[in-house]
Design an enzyme around this catalytic site. Structure first.
Site, PDB file in Angstrom:
ATOM      1  N   ARG A   1     -10.038  -7.543  -5.183  1.00 35.58           N
ATOM      2  CA  ARG A   1      -8.583  -7.631  -5.037  1.00 35.58           C
ATOM      3  C   ARG A   1      -7.906  -6.330  -5.483  1.00 35.58           C
ATOM      4  O   ARG A   1      -7.635  -6.133  -6.675  1.00 35.58           O
ATOM      5  CB  ARG A   1      -8.053  -8.787  -5.870  1.00 35.58           C
TER       6      ARG A   1
ATOM      7  N   GLN B   1     -10.961 -14.878   7.091  1.00 33.67           N
ATOM      8  CA  GLN B   1      -9.778 -14.028   6.908  1.00 33.67           C
ATOM      9  C   GLN B   1     -10.211 -12.571   6.683  1.00 33.67           C
ATOM     10  O   GLN B   1     -11.069 -12.289   5.844  1.00 33.67           O
ATOM     11  CB  GLN B   1      -8.999 -14.560   5.680  1.00 33.67           C
TER      12      GLN B   1
ATOM     13  N   ARG C   1     -15.573  -6.340   4.438  1.00 33.89           N
ATOM     14  CA  ARG C   1     -15.127  -6.139   3.052  1.00 33.89           C
ATOM     15  C   ARG C   1     -15.975  -6.914   2.049  1.00 33.89           C
ATOM     16  O   ARG C   1     -15.854  -6.703   0.839  1.00 33.89           O
ATOM     17  CB  ARG C   1     -13.649  -6.512   2.888  1.00 33.89           C
TER      18      ARG C   1
ATOM     19  N   HIS D   1      -6.510  -1.987   4.192  1.00 32.07           N
ATOM     20  CA  HIS D   1      -5.591  -2.890   3.488  1.00 32.07           C
ATOM     21  C   HIS D   1      -5.217  -2.303   2.123  1.00 32.07           C
ATOM     22  O   HIS D   1      -5.446  -2.888   1.065  1.00 32.07           O
ATOM     23  CB  HIS D   1      -6.294  -4.240   3.326  1.00 32.07           C
TER      24      HIS D   1
ATOM     25  N   GLU E   1      -0.442  -1.131   5.089  1.00 34.21           N
ATOM     26  CA  GLU E   1      -1.781  -1.089   5.673  1.00 34.21           C
ATOM     27  C   GLU E   1      -1.765  -0.465   7.065  1.00 34.21           C
ATOM     28  O   GLU E   1      -1.143  -0.998   7.973  1.00 34.21           O
ATOM     29  CB  GLU E   1      -2.311  -2.525   5.742  1.00 34.21           C
TER      30      GLU E   1
HETATM   31  O1  TA6 Z   1      -2.315  -8.069   4.840  1.00 36.46           O
HETATM   32  C1  TA6 Z   1      -1.501  -9.118   4.487  1.00 36.46           C
HETATM   33  C2  TA6 Z   1      -2.341 -10.379   4.424  1.00 36.46           C
HETATM   34  O2  TA6 Z   1      -2.889 -10.667   5.666  1.00 36.46           O
HETATM   35  C3  TA6 Z   1      -1.506 -11.521   3.849  1.00 36.46           C
HETATM   36  O3  TA6 Z   1      -1.288 -12.525   4.804  1.00 36.46           O
HETATM   37  C4  TA6 Z   1      -2.305 -12.011   2.643  1.00 36.46           C
HETATM   38  O4  TA6 Z   1      -3.079 -13.085   2.917  1.00 36.46           O
HETATM   39  C5  TA6 Z   1      -3.110 -10.780   2.292  1.00 36.46           C
HETATM   40  O5  TA6 Z   1      -3.438 -10.191   3.502  1.00 36.46           O
HETATM   41  C6  TA6 Z   1      -4.301 -10.966   1.401  1.00 36.46           C
HETATM   42  O6  TA6 Z   1      -5.340 -11.580   2.060  1.00 36.46           O
HETATM   43  P1  TA6 Z   1      -6.681 -11.959   1.246  1.00 36.46           P
HETATM   44  O7  TA6 Z   1      -7.596 -12.571   2.240  1.00 36.46           O
HETATM   45  O8  TA6 Z   1      -7.222 -10.670   0.673  1.00 36.46           O
HETATM   46  O9  TA6 Z   1      -6.265 -12.897   0.154  1.00 36.46           O
END
Ligand code: TA6
Length: 311
Positions: free
Chosen positions: A66, A84, A89, A165, A269
């Site tokens: 993080r 996601q 990563r 990111h 980003e």
């Molecule tokens: O980049 C923004 C985003 O897509 C937000 O929607 C939020 O979820 C963030 O990324 C963090 O995502 P993560 O999967 O690292 O918790």
């Protein structure tokens, strides 16, 4: 450089994870974990940390770290049916001992080449073969450059979305302005990705924001008035830009993020989201991010955007 540390040092980081430290003679530095090909630190020549890394960051697969600069590939966010932000990563990358030559020869010594190729398990998730090469360079002035080269080594075309990111460390989010995204269209992730047009002034922050700006200029400025510092983000091959701050409520819902840490970070980003990148067999895509800082001389809160965005 007797007694001085080498420009590239291989060592162990948190939880014994492999880490590479890059150092520049004037004192700036950067740290990269092979886990995720993840930059976790970028310091200027005063030793000040420029990237945000949560005090609650988890350095343990399969959790993504993080903070710093996670790499979102082959999918940004929930723009697809993979996990996601894809899986690059939270995979182990390797040192690329034989990278193809870079078009531009540079005198930089503080750089590292990493490579990521899909495992058998990855191919079950996303059935495409590629070579993802990432060069991370610390420039003479302490600028940080990330160059991704993704080559389709498959027999058929594939498409992907992508983002660097980046979590910037800021003094106080309510004192930060972002310039270069005025009047642009964006997809609001807090409103079912509905499309809106941004107002004409610099962007400031007073609540949760999660927006994907479309077709942005190649240069964006993040002004931290408290620190009299401006981050200049330059990007190539990455038409979009995401701006994210979870604010209070979402911050509390994230186990690997401190409740008040939203006050000291902002994600801006460099990304390719709206139009996925498609590569035919043998084709290669390049996406470049360059981060630098300039002193913000306007304490009054007004920085001459033209000077930053034209400089
Ligand atoms: O980049 C923004 C985003 O897509 C937000 O929607 C939020 O979820 C963030 O990324 C963090 O995502 P993560 O999967 O690292 O918790």
């Amino acid at each position: 450089m007797s007694g001085e540390k080498p420009p590239v040092e291989f060592c162990k980081g948190v939880n014994g994870l492999e880490k590479v430290v890059l150092r520049e003679v004037r004192g700036s530095s950067a740290e990269v974990y092979l886990y995720g090909g993840h930059v976790t630190s970028w310091k200027n020549d005063h030793g000040e940390e420029l990237l945000f890394l949560s005090t609650k960051a988890i350095f343990k697969p399969p959790k993504a770290i993080r903070g710093g600069i996670p790499i979102c590939f082959p999918q940004f966010g929930s723009h697809g049916n993979l996990e996601q932000h894809g899986f690059a990563r939270n995979r182990l990358w390797s040192i690329d001992s034989d990278p193809p030559p870079f078009p531009t020869v540079s005198s930089n010594k503080a750089f590292i080449d990493l490579i990521f190729k899909p495992s058998e398990d990855d191919l079950k998730l996303w059935p495409h073969s590629y070579e993802f090469r990432l060069r991370i360079t610390l420039g003479p002035g302490g600028d940080l450059m990330l160059t991704s080269r993704i080559r389709n080594t498959d027999g058929k075309p594939f498409s992907f979305t992508f983002a660097y990111h980046t979590y910037f460390s800021v003094s106080d989010i309510s004192e930060v302005r972002v310039e270069g995204l005025e009047t642009l269209d964006y997809l609001d992730n807090l409103k079912a990705k509905e499309r809106f047009t941004e107002q004409g002034d610099a962007i400031t922050f007073e609540s949760e924001v999660d927006k994907i700006y479309l077709g942005t200029p190649s240069k964006i400025a993040i002004l931290d008035h408290e620190k009299k510092r401006t981050f200049v983000l330059r990007k190539d091959g990455l038409p979009d830009a995401v701006v994210w701050n979870p604010w209070e409520k979402k911050a509390k819902s994230m186990a690997d993020f401190g409740d008040d840490e939203y006050k000291h970070m902002l994600c801006v980003e460099a990304a390719a989201i709206e139009k996925p990148i498609t590569l035919k067999p043998g084709e290669e895509w390049k996406g470049r991010l360059e981060l630098s800082t300039v002193p913000s001389s306007y304490r009054s809160g007004q920085l001459d955007p033209q000077r930053v965005l034209q400089g």
